[in-house]
Structures are given as structure tokens and as C-alpha cells.
Scaffold this active site. Structure first.
Site, short mmCIF file in Angstrom:
data_model
loop_
_atom_site.label_atom_id
_atom_site.label_comp_id
_atom_site.label_asym_id
_atom_site.label_seq_id
_atom_site.Cartn_x
_atom_site.Cartn_y
_atom_site.Cartn_z
CG HIS A 40 -3.11 -3.43 14.52
ND1 HIS A 40 -4.06 -3.97 15.35
CD2 HIS A 40 -3.14 -4.15 13.38
CE1 HIS A 40 -4.62 -5.01 14.75
NE2 HIS A 40 -4.07 -5.14 13.55
CG HIS B 292 -0.30 -7.78 12.98
ND1 HIS B 292 -0.10 -6.72 12.14
CD2 HIS B 292 -1.56 -8.23 12.71
CE1 HIS B 292 -1.19 -6.51 11.41
NE2 HIS B 292 -2.09 -7.41 11.73
NE ARG C 25 22.63 -15.58 3.72
CZ ARG C 25 22.70 -15.21 2.44
NH1 ARG C 25 22.97 -16.11 1.51
NH2 ARG C 25 22.52 -13.97 2.09
CG ASP D 151 -6.57 -8.58 -1.41
OD1 ASP D 151 -5.46 -9.13 -1.54
OD2 ASP D 151 -6.73 -7.52 -0.76
N GLY D 152 -5.39 -10.47 -4.30
CA GLY D 152 -4.51 -10.00 -5.38
C GLY D 152 -3.76 -8.73 -5.03
CG HIS E 58 -3.67 -7.96 1.75
ND1 HIS E 58 -4.75 -7.28 1.26
CD2 HIS E 58 -3.45 -7.46 2.99
CE1 HIS E 58 -5.16 -6.41 2.16
NE2 HIS E 58 -4.40 -6.50 3.21
CG ASP F 104 -7.37 -8.13 7.50
OD1 ASP F 104 -7.97 -7.81 8.54
OD2 ASP F 104 -6.21 -7.76 7.24
CB ALA G 43 -5.26 0.04 6.38
ZN LIG Z 1 -7.17 -7.95 10.46
#
Ligand SMILES: [Zn+2]
Length: 378
Positions: free
Chosen positions: A134, A188, A220, A241-242, A244, A267, A302
Site C-alpha cells: 500500500h 495490515h 513472549r 499460494d505457497g 505468502h 488477494d 504485493a
Molecule cells: Zn489485498
């Protein structure tokens, strides 16, 4: 008009039934065991799963929802539908307020037409330290008036807001949007454990791509991940997706949250289905190499180039779920998040005929939406 699908393995929440189903006027009217009465469209024993429900998607096939270009948005929705996503949210990214409002207003027309299940604001009320792809220059502090303006621009189709609960004013905004019927998603975010709990107490019920763009688990300092995973009120999104997240982390989330609180999301961004190259996500330049999208500047992941059929197949092949479990997290649970589970999300009499026919290797062989083939199985 009546259609019968015969010789099918029908994946329902209760198990896999070998049999047939009938569709009339876009709805499922009968599900039967064994041989279908009369002539039907034979599926040669292939599996039929409910159409996928993607609650976090920014585009595909070169079309970008944040860009507000309706022709591109339609192309992206059609592309994802061919990959089995029969219910799709249009997710925006952080942008200037006026732009967000006008894009929202434009996309609301496509929601009214049934193309999108709603609009998701991912930002601008997110943490600078965890803003990912972003635009950091466009981040804002939560403001009740601004949020009300964005929701109003959606004319009833604004459905979700991703917000970082630790930001000043965030809890008031969460309470406001929930009172307005909008889902508060936490993400986020740089929140600690207690700040995340406060966000849930205020009304947060979704974890925006759990693990990504938030502090990692620490023994902790458990942070948002532990708070979101263990709270019965929260559904966690996973970008399976492997890239992320590792399959072991997807499995961990599934073991804790269960199928009833886990939702696969893509996403996906505009490059999905197009190939490697340079693209724009909101105001940010993104380079896609080998299917992995990263910011040109800084290299942050992204968005993805994932489609729901691949997320589903990976849930079976790499996370180790059964078809029934994978169908629950790809369809029913996200449908419940949107409050649409009376209509979509599973194969049951009375529900919309939103169906995906799968080959033995779990590739998409057919897609039906509201009783009409988008991809007709051979
Ligand atoms: Zn998104």
C-alpha cells in the site's frame, strides 16, 4: 428450464455423495443417490464442489478493481469465474479519499448487477510499519466521518473494511462500521496481543490475510496472530499460494481455527492470469516474476497471482485437507462471513446452482453460476 447432472461425486458438508442433482431456474432442486432418473449431463464420476467464494481479490486478467475501470473489472471477474470463483468481492487498496469514493461509487453499479458481492476497503487506515504494497504516502488515521463517506459512496455495497486496531480512533471506527452492517477486518497491523483483542471486542470478525502484514508469532509476544487465531469470533483469511505462507502455517491455522473459521482468499492482483511483467497496484509499481508479485521499490510481496481453484487444490495436496474440508474453507465459511450462506457456499437443495466440476487432478473441468455454464464440462 431443468438441468440434471448425473454420474457425479457431489461434495456436500456432510460428505461425498455418488449420484445426481437437478437444477431449475438457477437453483438446486434435488440431490439424489445412484443413477439419475431420465437423461442427464453425465460427469463420468467427477467431483462437483460448491462455487468458490473469494472475499479478498483485487483483480486479474489485466483488470484492477482499485483502478475503477469497469471494463477491466468485468474482465477480471469473468477470469476468476472461469477458475471457479462464483462469488467475488472487489477489494480496493489505499488511495486518495476522493479516488476511493469515486471508485467505490462506480463499482457499486457492478455490485447492483450481481457481478460483485460487495466492496472491501483494504486501507487507508492501516499501519505504516505493515503497509506492504500500500502507498505509504496515502495512509490515514481512522476518521469516522471519512469512513461514513466511503460507505455511503457504496450505496449499500460496501461490505468490509480492513483496519489496524492499534491506530488512534480505530476502535470507534470499528464500532461504527459494524453498526452499519460492514464487516471489520483486522490487518495490515502492528498491534500487540492486547490491542488486537481490543479490536475484536470492538467488533472485528475477520483477520485480513493472517500472518501477512502483521508481527509474527513470538512466544513472549504472541501478537495479533495468536489473538486472531484463538478467538471464536474471528475468521482467518489465508493466501494459500505457497509464497505468502508455508503449508505448515496454513495447517497450523486450520488446526486451531477449524474449517468453520478459516477462509481461503486469493488477494489476487491484475497480473493474475496474464504472466510476468510490470503492473500497477493502486499507485504502486509491481513486478511479477515467476508468478510472484513484488513492489519494484523495496521488494515487498504485493498481492498474489493466485486463483481459488489453485488455492483449493493446494489445500488438498499441500495442507492435507479432504475435499469436504477444502470446500468448506473455499466456499461455505467465506459465504458465512458475507452473510450469504443461505444462498451460496455449499451444494444443498434450495441454494444457487453455483458449481465447480473438478478433474481427477483437481483442475477445473466445468463452472456453473446461477444454473448457467460458464465453462461447460466435456
Ligand atoms: Zn489485498
Amino acid at each position: 428450464m431443468s438441468i440434471t447432472l448425473a454420474d457425479a461425486r457431489i461434495v456436500t458438508p456432510g460428505g461425498v455423495h455418488e449420484g445426481w442433482l437437478t437444477i431449475e431456474d438457477g437453483r438446486i432442486t434435488h440431490i439424489g443417490q445412484g443413477t439419475a432418473p431420465g437423461n442427464g449431463h453425465g460427469l463420468s464420476g467427477r467431483h462437483v464442489v460448491p462455487g468458490f467464494v473469494d472475499i479478498h481479490n483485487h483483480g486479474g486478467a489485466g483488470g484492477s478493481f482499485p483502478a475503477g475501470d469497469l471494463e477491466g473489472a468485468l474482465r477480471a471477474a469473468a477470469f476468476h469465474a472461469e477458475h471457479g470463483t462464483t462469488t467475488i468481492m472487489a477489494s480496493l487498496v489505499t488511495g486518495a479519499l476522493d479516488e476511493l469514493a469515486s471508485t467505490t461509487s462506480a463499482l457499486a453499479d457492478l455490485c447492483a448487477d450481481g457481478v460483485f458481492a460487495g466492496i472491501h476497503f483494504e486501507g487507508p487506515y492501516i499501519a505504516a510499519a505493515r503497509c506492504g504494497a500500500h502507498d505509504p504516502a496515502r495512509l490515514r488515521l481512522p476518521d469516522r466521518g471519512e469512513v461514513a463517506r466511503l460507505i455511503k459512496a457504496g450505496r449499500g455495497h460496501a461490505r468490509m473494511l480492513t483496519i489496524a486496531p492499534e491506530l488512534p480512533g480505530a476502535l470507534d471506527v470499528i464500532r461504527d462500521v459494524v453498526a452499519d452492517g460492514v464487516i471489520a477486518a483486522l490487518g495490515h497491523s502492528d498491534a500487540d496481543f492486547d490491542q488486537t483483542i481490543a479490536g475484536i471486542e470492538a467488533g472485528g470478525t475477520v483477520a485480513t490475510h493472517l500472518y501477512n502484514a502483521m508481527p509474527p508469532l513470538h512466544h513472549r509476544s504472541p501478537g495479533p496472530i495468536a489473538a486472531l487465531l484463538e478467538d471464536e469470533r474471528v475468521t482467518v483469511e489465508l493466501i494459500n499460494d505457497g509464497v505468502h505462507l508455508h503449508p505448515a502455517m496454513a495447517r497450523l491455522a486450520y488446526e486451531v481455527a477449524g474449517a468453520g473459521r478459516t477462509a481461503l482468499v486469493t488477494d489476487a492482483m491484475a497480473a493474475t492470469g496474464v504472466g510476468d511483467g510490470t503492473y500497477v497496484l493502486g499507485a504502486m509499481e509491481v513486478s511479477v516474476q515467476n508468478g510472484v508479485a513484488r513492489l519494484v521499490e523495496g521488494g515487498s510481496i504485493a498481492g498474489s497471482t493466485l486463483t481459488m481453484d489453485v488455492a483449493f487444490r493446494r489445500a488438498v495436496e499441500f495442507v492435507g485437507l479432504s475435499l469436504v474440508e477444502a470446500a468448506e474453507i473455499a466456499s461455505l465459511t467465506p459465504a458465512r462471513v458475507l452473510g450469504l450462506d443461505e444462498r451460496v457456499g455449499s451444494i444443498a437443495v434450495g441454494k444457487d446452482a453455483d458449481l465447480v466440476v473438478l478433474d481427477d487432478d483437481l483442475g477445473v473441468a466445468g463452472v456453473m453460476r446461477h444454473g448457467t455454464w460458464l465453462v461447460e464440462p466435456l
